[in-house]
Design a protein around this motif. Structure first.
Motif, PDB file in Angstrom:
ATOM      1  N   TYR A 137       0.816  -1.135   0.062  1.00  0.00           N
ATOM      2  CA  TYR A 137      -0.002  -0.293  -0.195  1.00  0.00           C
ATOM      3  C   TYR A 137       0.844   1.165  -0.083  1.00  0.00           C
ATOM      4  O   TYR A 137       2.070   1.359   0.759  1.00  0.00           O
ATOM      5  N   ASP A 159       0.810   5.719  -1.381  1.00  0.00           N
ATOM      6  CA  ASP A 159       0.045   6.981  -1.901  1.00  0.00           C
ATOM      7  C   ASP A 159      -0.370   6.826  -3.138  1.00  0.00           C
ATOM      8  O   ASP A 159      -1.489   7.460  -3.599  1.00  0.00           O
ATOM      9  N   ALA A 180      -7.599   1.877  -0.823  1.00  0.00           N
ATOM     10  CA  ALA A 180      -7.906   1.188   0.671  1.00  0.00           C
ATOM     11  C   ALA A 180      -9.077   0.534   0.655  1.00  0.00           C
ATOM     12  O   ALA A 180      -8.975  -0.814   1.344  1.00  0.00           O
ATOM     13  N   MET A 238      -3.929   3.462   7.177  1.00  0.00           N
ATOM     14  CA  MET A 238      -4.852   3.251   6.424  1.00  0.00           C
ATOM     15  C   MET A 238      -5.586   1.988   7.027  1.00  0.00           C
ATOM     16  O   MET A 238      -6.740   2.014   6.963  1.00  0.00           O
ATOM     17  N   THR A 260      -8.201   3.229   9.613  1.00  0.00           N
ATOM     18  CA  THR A 260      -9.476   3.896   9.121  1.00  0.00           C
ATOM     19  C   THR A 260     -10.194   3.037   8.281  1.00  0.00           C
ATOM     20  O   THR A 260     -11.608   3.103   7.820  1.00  0.00           O
ATOM     21  N   HIS A 261      -9.696   2.036   7.751  1.00  0.00           N
ATOM     22  CA  HIS A 261     -10.531   1.050   6.733  1.00  0.00           C
ATOM     23  C   HIS A 261     -10.497  -0.260   7.052  1.00  0.00           C
ATOM     24  O   HIS A 261     -11.531  -0.947   7.084  1.00  0.00           O
TER      25      HIS A 261
END
Length: 322
Positions: free
Chosen positions: A219, A221, A275, A308, A311-312
């Motif tokens: 992962y 940006d 995400a 990430m 939040t996901h």
């Protein structure tokens, strides 16, 4: 119970940075973690390989996470010593440690100067080693004159709770063989069809306990950055057995990987800057039949991945993990 965990890669991060990462993993909501246990990295670019058992003591003290480690007893490690290490950690941190056992890689085991045995010999040695470890953890005295030799070993410090001894398997053949001694199974990224064969082979052979997956992801940006960093860090890790078992140095892996493309790496690492795609991919792995998925962020930027996840990923699977 379904569990989402975090994988700590000793080959890519030094022990201090890795300790910071697991502390952050706990803060963002992970409750479980696992780590590798190698003597050497897979490439000079990765460039680290600290001693997992020292680090586990610090990680268990610094967090409240449950931890697992993948280990290869029988050559680099005598199984009685591994039993003692497990028992000590389990006595200090009850019900927070498990160990997965595999037959090892020449990359790590050759350091003893002993010859690298055939896969059949390694499996026989592994089964004997796990038997020794299980007997010692149960408080029994063990002597053995086989693929491993033990003379009247006994552990004087024992864990309060049983410790799960898991099998690490990549092929259906190894998974089926391991079903007769393992308390569960862990494997790594492959095609869906290959993963299904591994799960089915283990279950069809009578294997019990949780079926777990160490899942490599990348992962970042941007998608291009995720692809580039996955290729830089993991192009030496795309080889199927027996190549990955038999190469004997980071330099040998680098030579074998010199023509590996970014597209080929994406066969071993799930790469996305989205995400929601990572959430979908984890969900797909759970639907495939895995009880526990331990996510390994292949790029070195662990903070971006863990933020990430906060939040996901963690919210998406909080209900089924409860």
């Amino acid at each position: 119970m379904t569990t989402l965990g975090y994988h700590a890669s000793h080959e890519q991060l030094g022990p201090v940075a890795l300790l910071d990462a697991v502390q952050l993993a706990e803060r963002v909501g992970f409750t479980e973690a696992m780590c590798s246990d190698h003597f050497a990295p897979w490439s000079t670019r990765q460039g680290e390989s600290a001693f997992a058992w020292s680090w586990l003591g610090a990680a268990l003290q610094a967090t409240s996470l449950r931890f697992g480690a993948v280990n290869a007893p029988g050559q680099r490690y005598h199984p009685a010593i591994i039993a003692q290490a497990i028992a000590t950690l389990a006595a200090m941190y009850p019900d927070r440690i498990w160990t997965a056992f595999g037959s090892g890689e020449n990359l790590n085991e050759r350091i003893t100067g002993d010859r690298w045995p055939s896969k059949d010999e390694r499996n026989e040695r592994l089964e004997q080693s796990v038997h020794v470890i299980r007997e010692l953890l149960a408080g029994r005295e063990v002597s053995l004159d086989g693929r491993v030799r033990v003379d009247r070993a006994r552990l004087w410090t024992l864990p309060q709770y049983p410790v799960r001894l898991i099998a690490a398997a990549v092929t259906p053949e190894t998974a089926a063989w391991a079903a007769r001694w393992a308390d569960g199974l862990i494997t790594v990224n492959q095609s869906d069809a290959a993963l299904r064969r591994v799960i089915d082979a283990y279950r069809d052979a009578g294997g019990g306990g949780a079926v777990m997956l160490q899942y490599h992801v990348a992962y970042a940006d941007t998608h291009d950055r995720a692809v580039r960093e996955a290729h830089e860090q993991w192009k030496t890790n795309v080889f199927a057995p027996p190549v990955c078992w038999d190469l004997d140095s980071p330099e040998a892996f680098e030579a074998a990987a010199q023509h590996v493309t970014p597209e080929q790496v994406q066969g071993s690492v799930f790469v996305s800057a989205d995400a929601s795609a990572h959430v979908d991919e984890v969900g797909r792995m759970l639907e495939l039949g895995f009880d526990r998925v331990y996510l390994h962020q292949v790029p070195n930027d662990q903070q971006a991945f863990l933020e990430m996840a906060a939040t996901h990923l963690i919210p998406a699977f909080a209900e089924i993990s409860a």
